[in-house]
Design an enzyme around this catalytic site. Structure first.
Site, mmCIF file in Angstrom:
data_model
loop_
_atom_site.group_PDB
_atom_site.id
_atom_site.type_symbol
_atom_site.label_atom_id
_atom_site.label_comp_id
_atom_site.label_asym_id
_atom_site.label_seq_id
_atom_site.Cartn_x
_atom_site.Cartn_y
_atom_site.Cartn_z
ATOM 1 N N VAL A 18 0.834 -1.204 0.000
ATOM 2 C CA VAL A 18 0.000 0.000 0.000
ATOM 3 C C VAL A 18 0.872 1.259 0.000
ATOM 4 O O VAL A 18 0.655 2.185 -0.791
ATOM 5 C CB VAL A 18 -0.959 0.007 1.223
ATOM 6 C CG1 VAL A 18 -1.820 1.267 1.211
ATOM 7 C CG2 VAL A 18 -1.832 -1.245 1.231
ATOM 8 N N LYS A 207 -12.490 -4.923 12.231
ATOM 9 C CA LYS A 207 -13.243 -4.010 11.350
ATOM 10 C C LYS A 207 -14.667 -3.836 11.869
ATOM 11 O O LYS A 207 -15.234 -2.735 11.813
ATOM 12 C CB LYS A 207 -13.240 -4.556 9.918
ATOM 13 C CG LYS A 207 -11.838 -4.529 9.295
ATOM 14 C CD LYS A 207 -11.777 -5.376 8.035
ATOM 15 C CE LYS A 207 -10.404 -5.336 7.395
ATOM 16 N NZ LYS A 207 -10.229 -6.335 6.344
HETATM 17 N N1 HSE Z 1 -6.463 -9.455 5.156
HETATM 18 C C1 HSE Z 1 -7.418 -8.481 4.781
HETATM 19 C C2 HSE Z 1 -8.485 -9.130 3.885
HETATM 20 C C3 HSE Z 1 -6.749 -7.335 4.054
HETATM 21 O O1 HSE Z 1 -8.301 -10.271 3.437
HETATM 22 O O2 HSE Z 1 -9.518 -8.537 3.668
HETATM 23 C C4 HSE Z 1 -7.472 -6.051 4.160
HETATM 24 O O3 HSE Z 1 -7.653 -5.635 5.474
#
Ligand code: HSE
Length: 435
Positions: A18, A207
Site C-alpha cells: 500500500v 473491522k
Molecule cells: N487481510 C485483509 C483481507 C486485508 O483479506 O480482507 C485487508 O484488510
C-alpha cells in the site's frame, strides 16, 4: 515550486504494497492533489525496515530512512502503513502528541487502542483519519461517519474480509476443500503465509468494532465482538448450502437492539453464515467486500468494492490525505471520536439468530421425535426439517433449521444433541441470516 499552494511535508511509515502505491500516486498526480486539497503534499521521508528491499513501485532512494525520528519530526502529516500494534502505536501516538495529523490503515491498532489515539488527536488538535482500515477502497468509514450522520443506524452487516470470501467462494464454485482453497488463496497472494488473523475472524472482528463504534456512537473494542472463523467449514457444508439455495459467507454483524433488561444496547458478532442466493451479499465474489447498512430514515444501503490490494487501499489513504492536508493548510479538523450514546454492549448469548443444524442420527423408530424434543426443551422452535439416508449403515442425516432464538439456547441445543443417544454426531451448526 508552485506558490499558489502552501507546501506540506508527508512522512510515510511503511513502503509495502500500500505504502509504495500511495507514494507513486501522490507523486504522479501531485497537481491534482494540490488542486483538490489546496496544499502541495511532498513525500519528505519514508520509513522502511530495509532500504534495499524490492518495492511494488519505485521510490526515490534518497527518501528512505530506517529512523522513525527522521520520518516523523517536522512532518505535517504522517501516513502509518506498518500494520500491527507495535511499533505502530508508539509512532502514531508520538506524531499525534506532536500535533502532526495521522492517516492510518491499521485496523488492529484502532480496534485495540482507538480511544487512546482519538484522545491524543483531540488534545493536540491533529487529525486522525482511517478510511483504509476497513474495506480498502470502499468508503464505508466516511459513509457512516459523515454521509449518514443525519440518520439513526440500526444494523451494519457485511463481508469485510476478502481472503475468507475468496476461500469460501472457491469452495462454493469449485467444490474445493477448505485446505485446498486456502492453498489457492496463498498461491495467488490473497492469504498470508500465516492466515490466522483472516481465517479465525480476527481481522473481520477488528473491522466490525470500528464500524460499530461509528454507527452507534459508542466505544466498542475488538474484545466486545463474539468471533468464530471459517476453519471448520467443510466442502459438505458448502454443497449442502447449495442444495438449499444458499451459500456460506463470513459476516460481520453489528446491531442495535433491546437487551433482556429492556435497555437498548449493541451487539457485535463475526461468524460463517448461510445466506440465501438471492441476498445481495451472496453475490459478492472473490476477494471483494460489501457492507449493508440499515438506517431508520435512509433504509438499506450497500457499500461494495475492493477491500484490499495496493492501489485500492491507497485510494482510501489518499482521500484521507486530501482532507487532512486541507485542514492543515486552512484550519478545521477531522471529526472527533463520537461516543455520546454510550450504549451498553449486550451479552452475545442474548442475540437472536437462526441455526441450521446437520446431524447424523440413528435410523430407528422415534428418532425424529427425540431430536424434536431436545429443541422443544430448550425453547427453540424448528422452522423446517429435512431427512435423508446416510452412507453409513443404520444412520440417516437430519438437517433442522430453526426460527429465531437466543444464541445461548441454540448453543445449548447443539450441546444436548451431541450428548443424545439418538445422535451419532452433530456435523455442523451454522447461523442463517437474510431470509
Ligand atoms: N487481510 C485483509 C483481507 C486485508 O483479506 O480482507 C485487508 O484488510
Amino acid at each position: 515550486m508552485d506558490s499558489r499552494y502552501p507546501s506540506l511535508k508527508v512522512g510515510v511509515l511503511g513502503a509495502g504494497t500500500v505504502g509504495s502505491q500511495v507514494i507513486r500516486m501522490l507523486t504522479e498526480q501531485s497537481d491534482d492533489f494540490a488542486a483538490r486539497s489546496g496544499a502541495r503534499m511532498e513525500v519528505a521521508r519514508v520509513l522502511v525496515r530495509n532500504v534495499d528491499a524490492r518495492r511494488d513501485a519505485p521510490i526515490d532512494p534518497a527518501l528512505l530512512t530506517t529512523s522513525p525520528d527522521e520520518a516523523i519530526t517536522g512532518m505535517d502529516i504522517v501516513v502509518e502503513l506498518i500494520g500491527g500494534i507495535e511499533p505502530a502505536r508508539t509512532l502514531v501516538l508520538r506524531a499525534l502528541n506532536d500535533g502532526i495529523s495521522v492517516v492510518t490503515g491499521n485496523k488492529a491498532l484502532l480496534a485495540a487502542h482507538g480511544p487512546e489515539l482519538y484522545a491524543a488527536a483531540a488534545e493536540s488538535g491533529a487529525d486522525l483519519y482511517y478510511e483504509a482500515a476497513v474495506a480498502g477502497a470502499v468508503p464505508v468509514v466516511y459513509g457512516l461517519r459523515e454521509s449518514l450522520a443525519g440518520d439513526r443506524i440500526t444494523k451494519v452487516m457485511g463481508i469485510v474480509n476478502g481472503t475468507t470470501n475468496f476461500i469460501l467462494g472457491a469452495m462454493n464454485s469449485q467444490g474445493m476443500t477448505y485446505e485446498d482453497a486456502l492453498k489457492k488463496a496463498q498461491d495467488l497472494g490473497f492469504a498470508e503465509a500465516d492466515p490466522s488473523a483472516d481465517v479465525d475472524g480476527l481481522d473481520a472482528a477488528a473491522k466490525c468494532s470500528i464500524l460499530a463504534s461509528l454507527a452507534f456512537h459508542t466505544r466498542v473494542g475488538i474484545e466486545d465482538v463474539a468471533v468464530e472463523g471459517i476453519t471448520s467449514i467443510t466442502a459438505e457444508d458448502m454443497s449442502e448450502a447449495a442444495y438449499f439455495h444458499r451459500t456460506i459467507k463470513l459476516l460481520a454483524i453489528a446491531e442495535r437492539r433491546i437487551g433482556e433488561d429492556g435497555r437498548e444496547g449493541v451487539s457485535m458478532r463475526v461468524h460463517p453464515t448461510l445466506v440465501p442466493l438471492d441476498h445481495p451479499l451472496a453475490a459478492v465474489d472473490e476477494a471483494f467486500n460489501a457492507i449493508l447498512v440499515e438506517g431508520e430514515a435512509a433504509g438499506r444501503l450497500m457499500f461494495y468494492g475492493q477491500g484490499a490490494g495496493g492501489a485500492p487501499t491507497a485510494s482510501a489513504v489518499l482521500s484521507d490525505l486530501v482532507a487532512a492536508a486541507h485542514h492543515r493548510a486552512y484550519g478545521g479538523h477531522a471529526p472527533r471520536e463520537s461516543v455520546y450514546a454510550h450504549l451498553p454492549i449486550l451479552d452475545p448469548g442474548t442475540a437472536k439468530t437462526r441455526y441450521q443444524i446437520r446431524m447424523q442420527v440413528e435410523d430407528r423408530l422415534g428418532v425424529l421425535s427425540d431430536v424434536a424434543g431436545i429443541f422443544a426443551r430448550h425453547g427453540v422452535s424448528i422452522q423446517s426439517v429435512h431427512q435423508r439416508d446416510d452412507k453409513e449403515p443404520g444412520a440417516c442425516v437430519i438437517i433442522a433449521t430453526t426460527h429465531l432464538a437466543r444464541e445461548a439456547d441454540l448453543r445449548a441445543v447443539v450441546n444436548a444433541l451431541g450428548q443424545s443417544d439418538a445422535v451419532r454426531e452433530v456435523t455442523s451448526a451454522i447461523r442463517v441470516e437474510g431470509e
